[in-house]
Design an enzyme around this catalytic site. Structure first.
Site, PDB file in Angstrom:
ATOM      1  N   LYS A  75      12.871  16.096 -41.102  1.00 22.30           N
ATOM      2  CA  LYS A  75      13.622  15.380 -40.071  1.00 22.30           C
ATOM      3  C   LYS A  75      13.058  13.965 -39.899  1.00 22.30           C
ATOM      4  O   LYS A  75      11.849  13.755 -40.047  1.00 22.30           O
ATOM      5  CB  LYS A  75      13.519  16.182 -38.760  1.00 22.30           C
ATOM      6  N   SER A 151      19.373  18.439 -31.985  1.00 19.20           N
ATOM      7  CA  SER A 151      19.324  17.192 -32.707  1.00 19.20           C
ATOM      8  C   SER A 151      18.948  17.340 -34.188  1.00 19.20           C
ATOM      9  O   SER A 151      19.156  16.403 -34.952  1.00 19.20           O
ATOM     10  CB  SER A 151      18.316  16.258 -32.035  1.00 19.20           C
ATOM     11  N   SER A 175      16.685  22.021 -30.145  1.00 19.14           N
ATOM     12  CA  SER A 175      17.102  21.236 -31.312  1.00 19.14           C
ATOM     13  C   SER A 175      16.862  21.856 -32.674  1.00 19.14           C
ATOM     14  O   SER A 175      17.357  21.335 -33.668  1.00 19.14           O
ATOM     15  CB  SER A 175      16.413  19.873 -31.290  1.00 19.14           C
TER      16      SER A 175
HETATM   17  N1  GLN Z   1      20.019  18.939 -26.791  1.00 12.20           N
HETATM   18  C1  GLN Z   1      18.846  18.776 -25.992  1.00 12.20           C
HETATM   19  C2  GLN Z   1      18.759  17.333 -25.522  1.00 12.20           C
HETATM   20  O1  GLN Z   1      19.694  16.643 -25.712  1.00 12.20           O
HETATM   21  C3  GLN Z   1      17.635  19.172 -26.758  1.00 12.20           C
HETATM   22  C4  GLN Z   1      17.226  18.168 -27.760  1.00 12.20           C
HETATM   23  C5  GLN Z   1      16.005  18.561 -28.497  1.00 12.20           C
HETATM   24  O2  GLN Z   1      15.580  19.710 -28.482  1.00 12.20           O
HETATM   25  N2  GLN Z   1      15.408  17.576 -29.115  1.00 12.20           N
HETATM   26  O3  GLN Z   1      17.795  16.914 -24.977  1.00 12.20           O
END
Ligand code: GLN
Length: 488
Positions: A75, A151, A175
């Site tokens: 990532k 994400s 995420s």
């Molecule tokens: N979707 C969640 C957010 O927008 C989690 C994102 C993540 O785990 N990086 O914060």
């Protein structure tokens, strides 16, 4: 002759082929590259692909170690020495880290090669759909009109599309698990402190964890065996040595007590998801597990608490991106008011951050500001303790929990971009694990009638990843879901 279907394999299958002399690191790399050029123009899991030269695979043939010959996709928020790492944000454009994250150092030492293109993500990991990337969205391999989740959407899509053998993601509020569920792959958020965060570009430091996205549970164990463990470079990493996770690869859930939290089967949930997860519960019962309904009464506060704590920490972590030390510096010479330095910060941050990053910086700064700190941030910390306590209580009556990973299957690209609150609500089932610091895994458990994957989540007490692996492996081996491939 190069056997060109290596890209379809799991890492454990490839390791067997390598030791039987039926594959080499070079063959695997060639096969994967061919696959990426065939399907990534549609999936768009990787960023900066054009800059991809040959990976550091040269010399891998002579490497040894538990992952020798296996390419790993990473990532875009995990630092890789000399390989551009930008969190898919304009503000980090051109940033080449001078060092490797600890997970990357360990992977290299284990003989793995690091794919030099990085995986797409929401900018700074802010999002649930990978639409907040400065490179544009990744497409779900099961339906290119839909999001892969986020994400770590690039990580999940690459693994699902056979464009990566295994991938690293990060999970702050879901995420890893949510994209794993949307793309039909396995994703684990380890216990907070189990995997070093050194070299992970921070979003919310008390919630972030790096973890694996893989084609099956066995590969998740292999990757955890390499990346988990104490690290003097991360003061929050736990000093105890992790076990050999492959020892959990036994098919046995007899007597395992699984709690089904009633708050996780909420009104408004997609009926097909509910039905498919109910079927999965029956299946795991038929394999010998005992299930019972339990309650986590503070679940309803998880989303608001998370969006205060996560944005507060993010606003503080992102203060370092000022155009001085890293990445972009605005060349805008306009003078508005004040000193030139302040103007440079303003222009750099104004141009460099996307709309969601700006929204979170503003929200977080507000929650931490004088006069509001007690009302928001401090109160959120207290409620976080109540959520943690819910899990502590429930794990006195059961070994692990089983829930859907997401309330719906993958949604359409563009469907939620105008409504941040709707987007935030899609994390309702994954956020609590981060607030409590406990491990959670998502594994495929079926498909909707439209052919979209559905994931089930299992959660265990801190440092009990083995319970998750054992239960997940037993279920996986008794079902066909992990063997299914999207048509691309
Ligand atoms: N979707 C969640 C957010 O927008 C989690 C994102 C993540 O785990 N990086 O914060």
């Amino acid at each position: 002759m190069i056997p060109m279907d290596h890209y379809r394999s799991t890492a454990h299958e490839l390791l067997e082929k390598i030791s039987a002399g039926q594959a080499s690191a070079r063959d695997i790399e060639e096969s994967l590259k061919a696959r990426i050029s065939q399907t990534d123009p549609r999936v768009k899991a990787y960023v900066r692909l054009a800059e991809q030269n040959s990976s550091d695979c040269a010399g891998v043939a002579t490497k040894s170690g538990p992952l020798a010959g296996i390419p790993i996709a990473v990532k875009d928020n995990i630092c890789t020495e000399g390989i551009e790492t930008g969190c898919c944000s304009k503000i980090l454009g051109g940033f080449k880290p001078p060092y490797d994250a600890t997970v990357i150092t360990r992977l290299r030492a284990a003989g793995a090669s690091i794919i030099p293109s990085k995986l797409n993500m929401d900018e700074f990991a802010f999002g649930s759909s990978t639409e907040n990337s400065c490179f544009g969205p990744t497409h779900n391999p099961w339906d290119l009109g839909r999001v892969p989740g986020g994400s770590s959407g690039g990580s999940a899509a690459a693994v699902a599309a056979d464009e990566a053998i295994m991938a690293l993601g990060s999970d702050t509020g879901g995420s890893i698990r949510q994209p794993a569920a949307f793309c039909g792959v396995v994703g684990l958020k380890p216990t907070y402190g189990r995997v070093s965060r050194y070299g992970l570009i921070a979003f919310a430091s008390s919630l972030d964890q790096i973890g694996p996205l893989t084609k099956d549970v066995h590969d998740a164990c292999l990757l955890m065996n390499v990346i988990a463990g104490p690290d003097p470079m991360d003061s929050t990493s736990c000093s105890s040595q992790p076990p050999d996770y492959t020892r959990s690869l036994v098919q046995d859930v007899k007597g395992l007590s699984i709690g089904i939290p009633k708050e996780y089967f909420v009104e408004g949930m997609d009926p097909e998801v509910k039905e498919i997860v109910r079927e999965a519960i029956k299946k795991i019962e038929s394999l010998g597990a005992k299930t019972k309904e339990v309650s986590l009464p503070h679940t309803q506060y998880a989303v608001p608490v998370y969006y205060i704590i996560a944005t507060a920490e993010a606003s503080s972590n992102l203060a370092r991106f000022d155009g001085v030390q890293y990445g972009l510096r605005s060349s805008d010479k306009r003078q508005i008011t004040g000193s030139k330095l302040i103007d440079m910060y303003k222009h750099t941050r104004g141009e460099g951050f996307g709309p969601e990053a700006k929204r979170r910086i503003l929200l977080g700064t507000f929650a931490l500001s004088h006069g509001y700190y007690d009302a928001y941030y401090l109160r959120a910390l207290k409620v976080r303790t109540l959520i943690w306590r819910d899990f502590k209580n429930v794990f006195e009556e059961c070994d692990c929990l089983l829930t859907p990973t997401t309330p719906t299957p993958a949604f359409n690209i563009g469907e939620k971009t105008d409504d941040p609150l709707q987007m935030y609500l899609s994390d309702v089932l994954t956020i609590s694990a981060n607030l409590a610091g406990i491990p959670a895994i998502s594994i495929p458990c079926g498909f909707t009638r439209a052919g979209l994957p559905v994931g089930m989540q299992m959660l265990a007490p801190a440092f009990k990843e083995e319970t998750l692996f054992k239960a997940a492996f037993t279920y996986e081996q008794a079902t066909p879901w992990h063997t299914m491939k999207p048509k691309l």
